[in-house]
Design an enzyme around this catalytic site. Structure first.
Site, PDB file in Angstrom:
ATOM      1  N   THR A 115       0.830  -1.203   0.000  1.00  0.00           N
ATOM      2  CA  THR A 115       0.000   0.000   0.000  1.00  0.00           C
ATOM      3  C   THR A 115       0.870   1.260   0.000  1.00  0.00           C
ATOM      4  O   THR A 115       0.601   2.216  -0.738  1.00  0.00           O
ATOM      5  CB  THR A 115      -0.931   0.004   1.225  1.00  0.00           C
ATOM      6  N   ASN A 160       0.523  -6.918   9.938  1.00  0.00           N
ATOM      7  CA  ASN A 160       0.525  -5.541   9.413  1.00  0.00           C
ATOM      8  C   ASN A 160      -0.562  -4.747  10.118  1.00  0.00           C
ATOM      9  O   ASN A 160      -1.696  -5.210  10.231  1.00  0.00           O
ATOM     10  CB  ASN A 160       0.272  -5.577   7.896  1.00  0.00           C
ATOM     11  N   SER A 163      -3.196  -3.467   6.977  1.00  0.00           N
ATOM     12  CA  SER A 163      -3.195  -4.466   5.915  1.00  0.00           C
ATOM     13  C   SER A 163      -4.395  -4.261   4.993  1.00  0.00           C
ATOM     14  O   SER A 163      -5.538  -4.121   5.440  1.00  0.00           O
ATOM     15  CB  SER A 163      -3.254  -5.878   6.518  1.00  0.00           C
ATOM     16  N   GLY A 390      -0.379 -10.633  -1.892  1.00  0.00           N
ATOM     17  CA  GLY A 390       0.656 -11.526  -2.392  1.00  0.00           C
ATOM     18  C   GLY A 390       0.312 -12.971  -2.096  1.00  0.00           C
ATOM     19  O   GLY A 390      -0.748 -13.314  -1.551  1.00  0.00           O
TER      20      GLY A 390
END
Length: 1081
Positions: A115, A160, A163, A390
């Site tokens: 991001t 994260n 996220s 991912g």
């Protein structure tokens, strides 16, 4: 790097290897070691050809400033150190100058910085493109769409704190100049299961916490919410607060961003109402209720949350309550209604919450697209930015990880295809022979998943549509039957006997060998998540809501458009979206950013080798390097190549006059580089092996050291020569100045010595002349003295007979005359000042001058007074005449007189003509007022005073009331016979009237005033003039009689003690006596 240092190549001052293609030897260990070395030196970006590897530093670095943007602007990709700005600049310039649509693919696992990478790309493009009010507005809207999507689509996970839980692809549209016109955002697979359940240590989507923390009390009251997170079942409490994150400030940022993007206030309110409705929905709980048929029916336990949710959405409570208890199934012309048990009711509630939130998110994306889309219909250039999840390998992998990994397989497939195509196109463009490159083609894995007949997604859809009992186990059985022989599919229950004893493979799981490694998927939940079923009763209930967005979010709930066709499954929808995305990407020139997370602790300066190795494998970075190095590892245009290495050949150094290619050929032949190690393209030189490049770099480094030594030698020689010449020139200047100084000093010494000698000579001559003159003078004086004595003797001898008779008298007269003359001349210098009050006078020198001295003093004083009076005006003369009159009347008679001498006689103390308070009184008095003051009229009865206004004109004196201005008495001055006062310092006085006159009917007046001297003086002067008779009698005595009507009263003045105060007081002793006590001075 210092500000003075200039980099002209990626190879300058390189830490490790800036481009992995040049890594020698190439292995997984050397790859990881190179990443570690660069990461330890804050070099977070590394190239693989044109691919950028980005390591998340988990801290702020000073490499994203405006100066950095300018540094990378319009620079060659390999000209500076690896940076994401270099890739963004290359993509933007290709789009602007070569009219090639671009796409930037950002991949990596959660927490790797995808991001942030997309934000950096967008901010760089916004910084380097055009300026202008409209352009800036478009840029601001594009940038501000990020905070809105992050609030509704991002959440804290264990990996994260921010996220992205959805895939995002943004097409930014530009005009022919490269200025942004607008954009279009596509979202993929929002993780809507997070709405109802979050793993331990994770949070729901940010917007829930931001709303509860940052909204005002009034807003929360309208939304029927409370700030306490613990009151909502859908919010996990163990991670509600995140370190370093201010949810309240973030909420204000989101509100501001929505306003900038173009959301209306009522639209923002509608979205917040939906968010509040989801929170309320999670608090609805159910209880079983037995029916007569033996089945349990679900009922809502506490209807308060249900009621508040219905009020927010404008739904009838009974309609939604029934939808949670019954389900209607329609088949052709029949309708069957069945009851829902508690488990089914909870499933329906969660399905509604997930659908409500995910559809609201899709609406938000569409609404943003409406605001940021290009307003013009001209041809546009497009830059796509793909920020998508991912490859994911967890301990427990389910349907979400399956389709995410399927998306990454497709991205890897297109990456390999486009990379090879780009390589092949460059070889053809440069005229280099293309040789086939062997690589792992993951098309077989993509086919295993997406094949329309035997693919896993097709079988999952088939199983979901099959009538009868459908479970996850039946789906796994089908996979075991059809995919058993596939080389990338593994299952314990398949027909393939080699997995029967594989205890790492549970019975309820299957394993797929992806390009990034093997992933074990638990089949539980596959069927339900693929169905993504929302009961039609709930859709219809939502459609009936009065809320402005409900009919847009649930169009299938329209009873007029009942569609009995089963909606597409989640897998089918995602497969179609991925297919569309792949077609879009294949039409654009790709640019890749591979994001890597260095550790799981979200901490700076920590490099976990095993974690990075895992990501390197599943991102296929080693495969990428091998594909890139399969042909030629390094290529460079002839001009920069010749410029960089020209110092290695005498023929090309320092300047090559011919074409750059010929210069490179001469250079390589001179260096005796083997012919198989390079090839000449049309515009570039291709080097096959990195060792050859590093050999060139090493020789260049040695040559640069030799050149540096030569430059140092020449510079030092020039510096020493320059220093010597400067010293020589300085010595000449210093010597010249010194000689000048020495001569000046010598001249000054000679000059001063000459002056001294001259002065001594002149002095000697002057003294000699002086002696001669003195001698001559003494001679003349002696002669004169002798002559005088001689003449005197002759005269005395001749006139002796005449002097003897009256010599004494003449000498006396002469002496007196000389004394008088000296006296008058001395008096001229010692005369006193012209002030009449100056009593000083010079002392007479002799007693016989006493009478003359007194007469002179008197004459001088009279003359001085006359001179002083001649300066007076008529008004001042009148004042002094009054003062003189007062002196004649009261001096040495009245003790109050001395204090009045220094006080000027003003007359009108009340300013009758100007003061509006006395306007009426002024109109009653026709004559000019000579004196106006306030006096006290003494009462015979008690001796106390009453304030009265005393007015004096040329013919009358008037007494009037101080407050009202009413005239109490008006007495003609001829009726005034005498005035009586005491000898002391009081202000009492009696005005005695003529007996038998009209004014004397009430008797005399006994008054007191501080300005007694002035009042009586003016009465005396005015009364005398008015009566045209003898002067008014002034009686000064400490005891006098006053006529009060028919009685005469004695007024007696006595000295008083300190207890009486500073003012005189009057007291009545008896009917015939008033006693006035006057304080001692």
């Amino acid at each position: 790097m210092s500000k003075m240092e200039v980099k002209t190549s990626l190879l300058d001052n390189m830490i490790g290897v800036g481009d992995m293609v040049l890594l020698e030897p190439l292995s997984e260990d050397s790859f990881l070691e190179n990443l570690r070395k660069r990461f330890d030196h804050n070099e977070i970006y590394t190239y693989i050809g044109s691919v950028v590897i980005s390591m998340n530093p988990y801290r702020s670095l000073p490499i994203f400033t405006a100066d950095k943007v300018e540094e990378y602007r319009n620079r060659n990709f390999y000209e500076l150190s690896p940076h994401i700005y270099a890739l963004a600049d290359e993509a933007y310039r290709s789009l602007r100058d070569q009219d090639k649509d671009q796409c930037i693919l950002i991949t990596g696992e959660s927490g790797a910085g995808k991001t942030e990478a997309s934000k950096l790309v967008m901010s760089y493009v916004a910084a380097v493109c055009g300026k202008g009010q409209e352009v800036n507005k478009v840029k601001e809207q594009l940038l501000q769409s990020n905070p809105v999507l992050e609030a509704f689509g991002n959440a804290k996970t264990v990996r994260n704190d921010n996220s992205s839980r959805f895939g995002k692809y943004m097409d930014i549209e530009f005009d022919f100049k490269g200025d942004p016109l607008g954009g279009v955002i596509s979202n993929y697979l929002l993780e809507k299961s997070r709405v109802v359940k979050q793993p331990r240590g994770e949070r729901n989507f940010h917007i829930f916490y931001q709303l509860l923390s940052g909204a005002s009390e009034d807003t929360l009251k309208k939304l029927k919410l409370d700030r306490d997170f613990s009151k909502y079942n859908y919010l996990s409490l163990d991670s509600a607060a995140v370190n370093g994150v201010d949810d309240a400030a973030s909420f204000r940022t989101v509100r501001n961003a929505m306003q900038i993007v173009g959301f209306m206030e009522d639209e923002v309110q509608s979205v917040l109402e939906l968010v509040a409705a989801v929170l309320k929905l999670g608090n609805i709980e159910f209880k079983p209720e037995s029916r007569v048929n033996g089945f349990d029916e679900s009922r809502v336990k506490d209807k308060n949350d249900l009621k508040e949710m219905c009020e927010l959405l404008g739904i009838e409570q009974s309609v939604l309550e029934r939808a949670f208890s019954f389900r209607t199934v329609e088949a052709k012309m029949e309708k069957v209604s069945t009851t829902l048990n508690v488990a089914q009711a909870y499933y329906a509630r969660d399905a509604l919450a997930k659908n409500l939130y995910s559809r609201m998110f899709s609406w938000l994306v569409n609404r943003i697209n409406e605001s940021i889309k290009a307003q013009t219909k001209v041809r546009k250039k497009v830059m796509g930015v793909l920020d998508i999840y991912g490859f994911e390998i967890f301990e427990d992998n389910s349907f979400e990880q399956f389709i995410i990994n399927y998306c990454n397989e497709k991205l890897q497939q297109i990456f390999i295809e486009l990379t090879l195509r780009e390589e092949q196109e460059e070889y053809v463009r440069e005229g280099i022979e293309w040789t086939n490159i062997e690589y792992f083609n993951n098309a077989v894995i993509c086919d295993l998943i997406e094949n329309n007949q035997n693919g896993i997604l097709a079988m999952l859809d088939e199983e979901c549509l099959r009538p009868g009992t459908v479970t996850d186990e039946t789906f796994l059985d089908k996979l075991n039957t059809i995919c058993a022989e596939h080389q990338h599919f593994e299952s314990r229950l398949s027909k393939n006997s080699k997995f029967l004893t594989d205890h790492s493979l549970p019975h309820s799981c299957f394993r797929i060998q992806h390009y990034a490694g093997k992933v074990l998927y638990r089949v539980e939940g596959f069927v339900d998540k693929n169905n993504d079923l929302l009961y039609r009763d709930l859709s219809q209930a939502m459609y009936k809501a009065n809320h402005s967005l409900m009919k847009l979010l649930f169009p299938e709930g329209n009873p007029a458009k009942v569609n009995l066709k089963r909606p597409p499954t989640a897998g089918c929808q995602f497969k179609a979206s991925v297919g569309t995305l792949m077609k879009n990407l294949q039409t654009k020139n790709p640019n890749y950013i591979r994001c890597i997370k260095p550790n799981d602790k979200k901490a700076a300066h920590i490099f976990t080798e095993s974690l990075v190795c895992h990501q390197v494998r599943y991102l296929g970075l080693m495969e990428n390097v091998r594909v890139r190095r399969a042909g030629y590892a390094f290529r460079q245009a002839y001009e920069p190549c010749l410029e960089r290495y020209k110092m290695l050949c005498k023929q090309t150094w320092p300047h090559w006059r011919g074409p750059a290619r010929e210069g490179v050929e001469v250079l390589l032949n001179d260096l005796q580089v083997p012919a198989e190690e390079f090839s000449y393209g049309r515009s570039k030189i291709f080097i096959r092996n990195p060792r050859t490049l590093f050999t060139l770099e090493e020789r260049r480094r040695q040559c640069l050291e030799d050149l540096a030594t030569l430059i140092q030698k020449i510079y030092r020689g020039w510096k020493c020569r320059t220093h010597f010449l400067l010293m020589k020139k300085s010595q000449v200047v210093v010597a010249a100045w010194y000689r000048r100084y020495a001569q000046q000093k010598k001249y000054q010494q000679i000059k001063s010595s000459t002056i001294v000698v001259q002065s001594f000579i002149r002095g000697w001559k002057a003294r000699k002349i002086l002696r001669e003159l003195k001698y001559q003078k003494r001679c003349k004086e002696a002669v004169t003295t002798i002559a005088a004595y001689w003449h005197g003797t002759q005269v005395r001898r001749e006139y002796r007979k005449f002097f003897r008779a009256n010599a004494g008298k003449k000498i006396y007269d002469f002496t007196i005359q000389r004394i008088m003359q000296k006296y008058f001349l001395g008096m001229k210098k010692t005369m006193p000042s012209m002030s009449p009050i100056d009593k000083s006078w010079p002392v007479r020198p002799y007693a016989f001058l006493d009478e003359a001295d007194k007469e002179l003093k008197r004459i001088f004083h009279l003359w001085r007074c006359k001179q002083y009076r001649s300066q007076f005006t008529e008004q001042k003369k009148a004042i002094y005449e009054e003062k003189l009159e007062a002196s004649e009347i009261f001096k040495d008679k009245k003790a109050l007189y001395p204090s009045s001498v220094s006080q000027p006689f003003k007359g009108d103390y009340l300013e009758i003509n100007k003061n509006p308070k006395y306007q009426k009184l002024n109109s009653l008095v026709e004559e000019k007022i000579i004196l106006a003051d306030v006096v006290n009229k003494i009462n015979r009865a008690n001796g106390k005073g009453a304030p009265r206004i005393f007015l004096l004109t040329k013919s009358n004196f008037v007494l009037a009331d101080q407050k009202s201005g009413q005239i109490k008495a008006s007495v003609p001055l001829p009726d005034l016979t005498s005035v009586s006062v005491s000898t002391q310092s009081d202000g009492f006085f009696a005005l005695r009237l003529k007996e038998g006159s009209t004014s004397a009917a009430k008797g005399d007046f006994l008054l007191s005033s501080e300005r007694l001297i002035e009042i009586i003086t003016k009465l005396y002067r005015t009364g005398t003039a008015a009566a045209e008779r003898e002067q008014i009698n002034i009686d000064i005595s400490d005891e006098f009689l006053v006529q009060f009507k028919q009685d005469k009263v004695c007024v007696k003045f006595i000295p008083g003690g300190p207890k009486n105060g500073n003012s005189a007081s009057c007291k009545r002793k008896n009917n015939r006596l008033l006693e006035v006590s006057v304080p001692s001075p």
